[in-house]
Enzyme design. Structure first.
Site, mmCIF file in Angstrom:
data_model
loop_
_atom_site.group_PDB
_atom_site.id
_atom_site.type_symbol
_atom_site.label_atom_id
_atom_site.label_comp_id
_atom_site.label_asym_id
_atom_site.label_seq_id
_atom_site.Cartn_x
_atom_site.Cartn_y
_atom_site.Cartn_z
ATOM 1 N N CYS A 2 -0.976 8.317 -6.578
ATOM 2 C CA CYS A 2 -1.176 9.678 -6.094
ATOM 3 C C CYS A 2 -2.046 10.463 -7.081
ATOM 4 C CB CYS A 2 0.114 10.451 -5.869
ATOM 5 S SG CYS A 2 1.165 9.743 -4.614
ATOM 6 N N ARG A 35 -6.517 6.656 -7.395
ATOM 7 C CA ARG A 35 -5.083 6.624 -7.711
ATOM 8 C C ARG A 35 -4.212 6.361 -6.480
ATOM 9 N NH1 ARG A 35 -4.173 9.054 -12.859
ATOM 10 N NH2 ARG A 35 -1.972 9.073 -12.327
ATOM 11 N N TRP A 83 -0.457 7.556 -2.491
ATOM 12 C CA TRP A 83 -0.040 6.152 -2.407
ATOM 13 C C TRP A 83 1.401 6.211 -1.944
ATOM 14 C CZ3 TRP A 83 3.608 2.834 -4.643
ATOM 15 C CH2 TRP A 83 3.355 1.475 -4.470
ATOM 16 N N ASN A 109 3.622 13.731 -6.976
ATOM 17 C CA ASN A 109 3.412 12.343 -7.376
ATOM 18 C C ASN A 109 4.710 11.867 -8.018
ATOM 19 O OD1 ASN A 109 2.534 9.894 -8.395
ATOM 20 N ND2 ASN A 109 1.494 10.812 -10.155
ATOM 21 N N GLY A 110 5.236 10.736 -7.574
ATOM 22 C CA GLY A 110 6.461 10.210 -8.186
ATOM 23 C C GLY A 110 7.530 9.965 -7.138
ATOM 24 N N GLU A 498 -5.725 -14.286 -15.036
ATOM 25 C CA GLU A 498 -6.507 -13.097 -14.697
ATOM 26 C C GLU A 498 -7.541 -13.416 -13.608
ATOM 27 O OE1 GLU A 498 -6.321 -10.088 -14.971
ATOM 28 O OE2 GLU A 498 -8.311 -9.198 -14.929
ATOM 29 N N LYS A 502 -7.612 -11.425 -10.029
ATOM 30 C CA LYS A 502 -8.771 -10.698 -9.497
ATOM 31 C C LYS A 502 -9.067 -11.132 -8.071
ATOM 32 C CE LYS A 502 -8.800 -8.071 -11.644
ATOM 33 N NZ LYS A 502 -8.167 -7.675 -12.848
ATOM 34 N N GLU A 505 -6.395 -9.827 -5.596
ATOM 35 C CA GLU A 505 -6.314 -8.389 -5.308
ATOM 36 C C GLU A 505 -7.528 -7.823 -4.608
ATOM 37 O OE1 GLU A 505 -6.774 -7.159 -10.030
ATOM 38 O OE2 GLU A 505 -5.544 -5.942 -8.736
ATOM 39 N N HIS A 521 3.393 -31.344 -13.914
ATOM 40 C CA HIS A 521 4.821 -31.079 -13.699
ATOM 41 C C HIS A 521 5.082 -30.487 -12.320
ATOM 42 C CE1 HIS A 521 5.678 -32.085 -17.829
ATOM 43 N NE2 HIS A 521 4.659 -31.337 -18.186
ATOM 44 N N LYS A 624 -4.513 2.606 -8.545
ATOM 45 C CA LYS A 624 -4.645 2.569 -9.996
ATOM 46 C C LYS A 624 -3.432 3.299 -10.560
ATOM 47 C CE LYS A 624 -7.893 1.596 -13.103
ATOM 48 N NZ LYS A 624 -8.302 0.176 -13.207
#
Ligand code: F6R
Length: 629
Positions: A2, A35, A83, A109-110, A498, A502, A505, A521, A624
């Site tokens: 947010c 965000r 978000w 936000n939260g 990583e 990438k 996502e 294994h 983000k």
């Protein structure tokens, strides 16, 4: 998670703000959209009432709505980009939420953890709710206090109402409120969620981070935990939740708005990948004093305490946690201190063994990731020393840590982290060297050698960026792949993780990273004819057995039909016979290789996702700065 903007002032004098507050707020939302982008909304106070528009989807939907149904000019406004947490990403659940008969607008936000209990209380008083959000409950509570308890503000205004409301709220929140009866004021509160104030001339701003107002001022004020701020066009007043005056810490933002623009690239992600030589160089700059001793940005503890540390725990999430894995190899190698790496959200729930000789190193681009923040707080409560590696000046995690090493990657806007990752690894190396020097594990001369190798990295990254045509072509040709695997060993293992993250996502392709030795294994059962596998190969000049073991792993999967896509050091001829493609990176010591071997994998994901026509900057379901647990 947010984005939040607030503004009071006479913006109409600006060429780019002919609609007053609304233009400033929308510009802030444009910059903060990274965000969260499930919905967006604005409210302005004009002509004695609140006018608001909100729309699900990206900010562009809200802009279309405003074209069709314009808002009046105004001096005061708030804006939100969401978000979703409570309630799906619908128009109804979008912020602002109104209360007090439409005279009060609130954005948030939260997560308000006790919203269900408060909602019951308000329902019993006859309050009606139009959304499924916790935010509307906070708005209704604030409205109820303002109208009924404070008699329409007569017994104290919106600031007082916010103080009383916050005393009842539990959880994490940044709240911004405007009221039609106080048209020249925005009141905001923060607990465990980010909020900064921007100081202008005849105008003031609020933002989730400084990008919310960076076009207008670089003067910012950090707010502390559990504080309330009231802004007008010429005043900024801060109190705690009980009305006691408080003082915020003023600072100047050291990056300019142009660095938060695409600069001619098709996406922020592409730009940020190309920013990496600079991000690493900037992070290395000015790190030693005249005696050749390394220095941290902020040190609030006696360095002697760092000498006594007998265990290090690196805490982070996602990409930052992979930087932490690289840090483990470097710190153990140079400092000989046992180092664990743990996902921050797992840490405090397992009753970890932490004491005053434990050093917790947190890594966070945003400095606001709630999981990491809570883990750091927990570690401090247990008596641990805390060091933060962070990219965002003035954010909560570095503020609450005993020492800070800032990564100077500049603002990272694309949701998928790239340049922050390389800068985090660079900072982790610097911290490892700092500690080793402080504790006398290595000599200043050796440190100089590592620094000299590090200083050569930016030019080497540039070389990889300049010679990526074959890799990009390969990525475009693979856009219909259903699964890609990534293997690495030693510091190549976090790089493999990583690379897989990438691809997941931004290209929405199933991808998994494995430690190459783990293959036999179990995961080798996944290999069938045509399965693409990236293999990150260590330097053949490093430990002999390491290199040859990885080459054997390539042979093993090749023999089972895998398409082997190999990242190796220039001059490594041993991999050629078993690789469908080899992408070479310049020579560098094995320990530093992640700064180079990551780059082709970032470019691969970017190119493949772009080839599929996806929005690489704002991938689905993500945001983000994950400021909820
Ligand atoms: C992935 C990504 C995330 C972040 C993670 C931690 O590309 O960006 O995995 O690394 O959410 O974020 P920070 O570093 O802000 O704590």
């Amino acid at each position: 998670m947010c984005g939040i903007v607030g503004y009071v002032g006479n913006a109409s004098g600006r060429a780019n703000a002919t609609h007053g507050a609304l233009d400033v707020v929308l510009e802030g939302l444009r910059r903060l959209e990274y965000r969260g982008y499930d919905s967006a909304g604005v409210a302005v106070v004009a002509e004695g009432s609140i006018s608001s528009r909100k729309k699900s989807g990206k900010l562009s939907n809200l802009l279309d709505e405003l074209e069709e149904h314009p808002l009046p000019g105004s001096l005061t406004g708030i804006g939100h980009t969401r978000w979703a947490t409570h309630g799906g990403p619908t128009d109804r659940n979008a912020h602002p939420h109104l209360a007090d008969g439409g005279k009060l607008a609130v954005i948030h936000n939260g997560i308000i953890e006790n919203f269900a209990e408060l909602k019951q209380e308000l329902l019993a008083k006859g309050v009606e709710f139009a959304s499924e959000t916790d935010t509307e409950v906070a708005a209704a509570l604030l409205g109820d206090i303002f109208r009924n308890k404070l008699k329409g503000g007569a017994d104290g205004g919106l600031t007082k109402a916010m103080q009383l409301a916050c005393q009842r709220l539990e959880g994490a929140f940044t709240l911004l409120a405007v009221h039609a009866d106080q048209p020249d004021v925005v009141v905001a509160a923060r607990r465990n969620s980010p909020l900064v104030v921007g100081l202008g001339e005849g105008e003031n701003f609020l933002g989730s981070d400084v990008s919310g107002f960076i076009d207008y001022t670089r003067k910012a004020v950090e707010l502390g935990q559990d504080q309330i701020v009231t802004i007008t066009s010429d005043s900024v007043d801060i109190t705690d939740f009980f009305g006691a005056p408080a003082v915020g810490k003023e600072y100047t933002v050291d990056w300019d708005p142009a660095s938060a623009e695409k600069g001619g690239y098709a996406s922020f992600m592409e730009k940020e990948i190309h920013d990496q030589p600079d991000a690493v160089a900037q992070t290395l700059l000015g790190r030693s004093d005249a005696r050749g001793h390394l220095i941290l940005d902020e040190l609030r503890i006696d360095p002697q305490l760092l000498k006594q540390v007998d265990k290090i725990i690196v805490l982070a999430c996602g990409t930052a946690a992979y930087a932490g894995l690289v840090a483990k190899y470097a710190i153990e190698n140079w400092c000989r201190i046992p180092t664990e790496v743990e996902l921050a959200h797992e840490f405090r729930y397992r009753d970890p063994i932490v004491n005053s000789k434990t050093l917790v190193v947190s890594i966070s681009q945003s400095g606001e990731t709630m999981d990491t923040l809570m883990a750091v707080r927990y570690a401090r409560e247990q008596g641990a020393l805390t060091v933060s590696i962070c990219n965002t000046n003035g954010s909560t995690i570095p503020r609450e840590s005993d020492a800070v090493l800032y990564t100077h990657a500049g603002p990272e806007i694309a949701v998928a982290s790239t340049k922050a990752f390389l800068a985090q690894i660079t900072a982790a190396y610097l911290f490892g060297l700092y500690l080793a020097q402080l504790r006398g594990n290595i000599f200043t001369g050796q440190i100089k050698d590592v620094l000299a190798d590090l200083n050569k990295i930016p030019a080497k990254i540039q070389k990889i960026l300049d010679s990526s045509t074959e890799l990009r072509e390969l990525a475009r040709s693979m856009k219909d792949e259903k699964s890609v695997l990534f293997l690495g060993r030693h510091v190549g293992y976090p790089v493999a993780l990583e690379g897989a993250l990438k691809l997941k996502e931004i290209a929405y392709i199933h991808a998994e990273g494995f430690a190459a030795g783990e293959l036999k294994h179990g995961p080798i059962a996944l290999i069938e004819e045509g399965q693409p596998v990236f293999v990150v190969v260590p330097s053949p000049r490093g430990r002999d057995s390491l290199h040859s073991k990885v080459v054997s792993n390539i042979q093993e999967i090749r023999a089972r039909g895998a398409r082997t896509l190999v990242i190796a050091e220039e001059g490594d001829e041993a991999v050629r016979d078993y690789a469908e493609h080899v992408f070479y990176v310049p020579e560098t010591p094995t320990l530093l290789m992640p700064l180079l071997t990551t780059v082709p994998l970032q470019l691969f994901a970017l190119e493949l996702a772009s080839g599929k026509g996806y929005d690489v900057d704002q991938p689905r379901n993500l945001a983000k700065s994950v400021t909820v647990e």
